[in-house]
Design a protein around this motif. Structure first.
Motif, PDB file in Angstrom:
ATOM      1  N   PHE A  40      47.328  42.312  32.805  1.00 28.29           N
ATOM      2  CA  PHE A  40      46.001  41.711  32.774  1.00 28.29           C
ATOM      3  C   PHE A  40      46.064  40.437  33.593  1.00 28.29           C
ATOM      4  O   PHE A  40      46.869  39.565  33.308  1.00 28.29           O
ATOM      5  CB  PHE A  40      45.662  41.385  31.320  1.00 28.29           C
ATOM      6  CG  PHE A  40      44.344  40.721  31.117  1.00 28.29           C
ATOM      7  CD1 PHE A  40      44.224  39.330  31.140  1.00 28.29           C
ATOM      8  CD2 PHE A  40      43.224  41.466  30.877  1.00 28.29           C
ATOM      9  CE1 PHE A  40      43.013  38.715  30.931  1.00 28.29           C
ATOM     10  CE2 PHE A  40      42.004  40.854  30.657  1.00 28.29           C
ATOM     11  CZ  PHE A  40      41.900  39.492  30.679  1.00 28.29           C
ATOM     12  N   TYR A  41      45.280  40.335  34.621  1.00 28.24           N
ATOM     13  CA  TYR A  41      45.320  39.145  35.480  1.00 28.24           C
ATOM     14  C   TYR A  41      44.028  38.360  35.332  1.00 28.24           C
ATOM     15  O   TYR A  41      42.937  38.912  35.459  1.00 28.24           O
ATOM     16  CB  TYR A  41      45.490  39.534  36.944  1.00 28.24           C
ATOM     17  CG  TYR A  41      46.778  40.263  37.219  1.00 28.24           C
ATOM     18  CD1 TYR A  41      47.959  39.566  37.398  1.00 28.24           C
ATOM     19  CD2 TYR A  41      46.799  41.644  37.284  1.00 28.24           C
ATOM     20  CE1 TYR A  41      49.144  40.230  37.642  1.00 28.24           C
ATOM     21  CE2 TYR A  41      47.986  42.320  37.535  1.00 28.24           C
ATOM     22  CZ  TYR A  41      49.152  41.603  37.709  1.00 28.24           C
ATOM     23  OH  TYR A  41      50.309  42.263  37.953  1.00 28.24           O
ATOM     24  N   LEU A  42      44.158  37.090  35.082  1.00 28.33           N
ATOM     25  CA  LEU A  42      43.029  36.163  35.102  1.00 28.33           C
ATOM     26  C   LEU A  42      43.243  35.253  36.295  1.00 28.33           C
ATOM     27  O   LEU A  42      44.247  34.534  36.372  1.00 28.33           O
ATOM     28  CB  LEU A  42      42.957  35.340  33.809  1.00 28.33           C
ATOM     29  CG  LEU A  42      41.928  34.219  33.796  1.00 28.33           C
ATOM     30  CD1 LEU A  42      40.522  34.759  34.056  1.00 28.33           C
ATOM     31  CD2 LEU A  42      41.994  33.464  32.486  1.00 28.33           C
ATOM     32  N   ALA A  83      31.814  35.675  38.805  1.00 26.22           N
ATOM     33  CA  ALA A  83      32.830  36.344  37.991  1.00 26.22           C
ATOM     34  C   ALA A  83      32.933  37.807  38.387  1.00 26.22           C
ATOM     35  O   ALA A  83      31.940  38.430  38.766  1.00 26.22           O
ATOM     36  CB  ALA A  83      32.485  36.228  36.510  1.00 26.22           C
ATOM     37  N   ILE A 121      34.909  41.549  37.090  1.00 22.50           N
ATOM     38  CA  ILE A 121      35.731  42.311  36.158  1.00 22.50           C
ATOM     39  C   ILE A 121      36.133  43.572  36.907  1.00 22.50           C
ATOM     40  O   ILE A 121      35.281  44.420  37.212  1.00 22.50           O
ATOM     41  CB  ILE A 121      34.968  42.651  34.865  1.00 22.50           C
ATOM     42  CG1 ILE A 121      34.522  41.372  34.175  1.00 22.50           C
ATOM     43  CG2 ILE A 121      35.849  43.506  33.949  1.00 22.50           C
ATOM     44  CD1 ILE A 121      33.591  41.583  33.007  1.00 22.50           C
ATOM     45  N   LEU A 131      35.776  33.186  38.457  1.00 20.51           N
ATOM     46  CA  LEU A 131      36.964  33.796  37.886  1.00 20.51           C
ATOM     47  C   LEU A 131      36.905  35.306  38.015  1.00 20.51           C
ATOM     48  O   LEU A 131      35.838  35.903  38.143  1.00 20.51           O
ATOM     49  CB  LEU A 131      37.166  33.376  36.427  1.00 20.51           C
ATOM     50  CG  LEU A 131      36.122  33.771  35.395  1.00 20.51           C
ATOM     51  CD1 LEU A 131      36.418  35.151  34.819  1.00 20.51           C
ATOM     52  CD2 LEU A 131      36.125  32.765  34.277  1.00 20.51           C
ATOM     53  N   THR A 162      41.419  32.449  39.148  1.00 21.66           N
ATOM     54  CA  THR A 162      40.298  31.540  39.382  1.00 21.66           C
ATOM     55  C   THR A 162      40.329  31.058  40.831  1.00 21.66           C
ATOM     56  O   THR A 162      41.383  30.949  41.439  1.00 21.66           O
ATOM     57  CB  THR A 162      40.357  30.315  38.438  1.00 21.66           C
ATOM     58  OG1 THR A 162      41.605  29.640  38.626  1.00 21.66           O
ATOM     59  CG2 THR A 162      40.191  30.712  37.006  1.00 21.66           C
ATOM     60  N   GLU A 215      46.063  32.439  36.512  1.00 22.62           N
ATOM     61  CA  GLU A 215      46.065  31.714  35.238  1.00 22.62           C
ATOM     62  C   GLU A 215      46.904  32.430  34.184  1.00 22.62           C
ATOM     63  O   GLU A 215      47.542  31.784  33.356  1.00 22.62           O
ATOM     64  CB  GLU A 215      44.634  31.551  34.712  1.00 22.62           C
ATOM     65  CG  GLU A 215      43.684  30.851  35.666  1.00 22.62           C
ATOM     66  CD  GLU A 215      43.949  29.372  35.823  1.00 22.62           C
ATOM     67  OE1 GLU A 215      44.691  28.788  35.007  1.00 22.62           O
ATOM     68  OE2 GLU A 215      43.410  28.777  36.780  1.00 22.62           O
ATOM     69  N   SER A 216      46.883  33.771  34.200  1.00 23.78           N
ATOM     70  CA  SER A 216      47.583  34.558  33.197  1.00 23.78           C
ATOM     71  C   SER A 216      47.828  35.950  33.736  1.00 23.78           C
ATOM     72  O   SER A 216      47.042  36.452  34.541  1.00 23.78           O
ATOM     73  CB  SER A 216      46.736  34.635  31.921  1.00 23.78           C
ATOM     74  OG  SER A 216      47.381  35.407  30.942  1.00 23.78           O
ATOM     75  N   SER A 217      48.924  36.589  33.301  1.00 24.86           N
ATOM     76  CA  SER A 217      49.205  37.927  33.819  1.00 24.86           C
ATOM     77  C   SER A 217      49.645  38.928  32.758  1.00 24.86           C
ATOM     78  O   SER A 217      49.981  40.051  33.090  1.00 24.86           O
ATOM     79  CB  SER A 217      50.259  37.860  34.926  1.00 24.86           C
ATOM     80  OG  SER A 217      51.469  37.369  34.409  1.00 24.86           O
ATOM     81  N   LEU A 250      38.840  38.951  36.410  1.00 26.78           N
ATOM     82  CA  LEU A 250      39.708  39.642  35.473  1.00 26.78           C
ATOM     83  C   LEU A 250      40.090  40.960  36.113  1.00 26.78           C
ATOM     84  O   LEU A 250      39.220  41.718  36.535  1.00 26.78           O
ATOM     85  CB  LEU A 250      38.984  39.907  34.153  1.00 26.78           C
ATOM     86  CG  LEU A 250      38.347  38.710  33.469  1.00 26.78           C
ATOM     87  CD1 LEU A 250      37.538  39.179  32.267  1.00 26.78           C
ATOM     88  CD2 LEU A 250      39.386  37.714  33.058  1.00 26.78           C
TER      89      LEU A 250
END
Length: 100
Positions: free
Chosen positions: A92-94, A20, A22, A52, A96, A77-79, A54
């Motif tokens: 914010f970017y997630l 992971a 960050i 993953l 994987t 996955e998400s932005s 972030l």
């Protein structure tokens, strides 16, 4: 079930394989656009399968994160994110890395 180990590292000097990441300071007040993209690519490349990342900042993130992620085979996955009870959105970017 496995113990969690955290490691803080200087991204400009090393990028150990990790589960992971960050990434918080890839924005204009901290680094140049070129350095931000280099750091992003280097660090995301160290992400293990199933890992993953972030990516976010206090101002817009400089690199084109979706594009870099796609080049490196990561899934976006998400932005966009919001804080509970606030009428604001922030970048914010997630990301994987698919399992091998």
């Amino acid at each position: 079930g496995l113990p969690v180990r955290f490691r803080q590292a200087d991204a400009a000097r090393e990028s150990p394989a990790c589960d992971a990441l960050i990434l918080r300071f890839l924005n204009a007040e901290v680094v140049t656009r070129r350095d931000a993209e280099t750091l992003l690519r280097t660090l995301l490349s160290s992400l293990k399968p199933g890992g993953l990342a972030l990516v976010f900042g206090h101002t817009p993130v400089l690199p084109a994160v979706p594009w870099v992620a796609q080049e490196l085979g990561l899934t976006l996955e998400s932005s966009v994110a919001a804080r509970p009870g606030r009428l604001e959105l922030f970048q914010f970017y997630l990301l994987t890395r698919p399992q091998a």
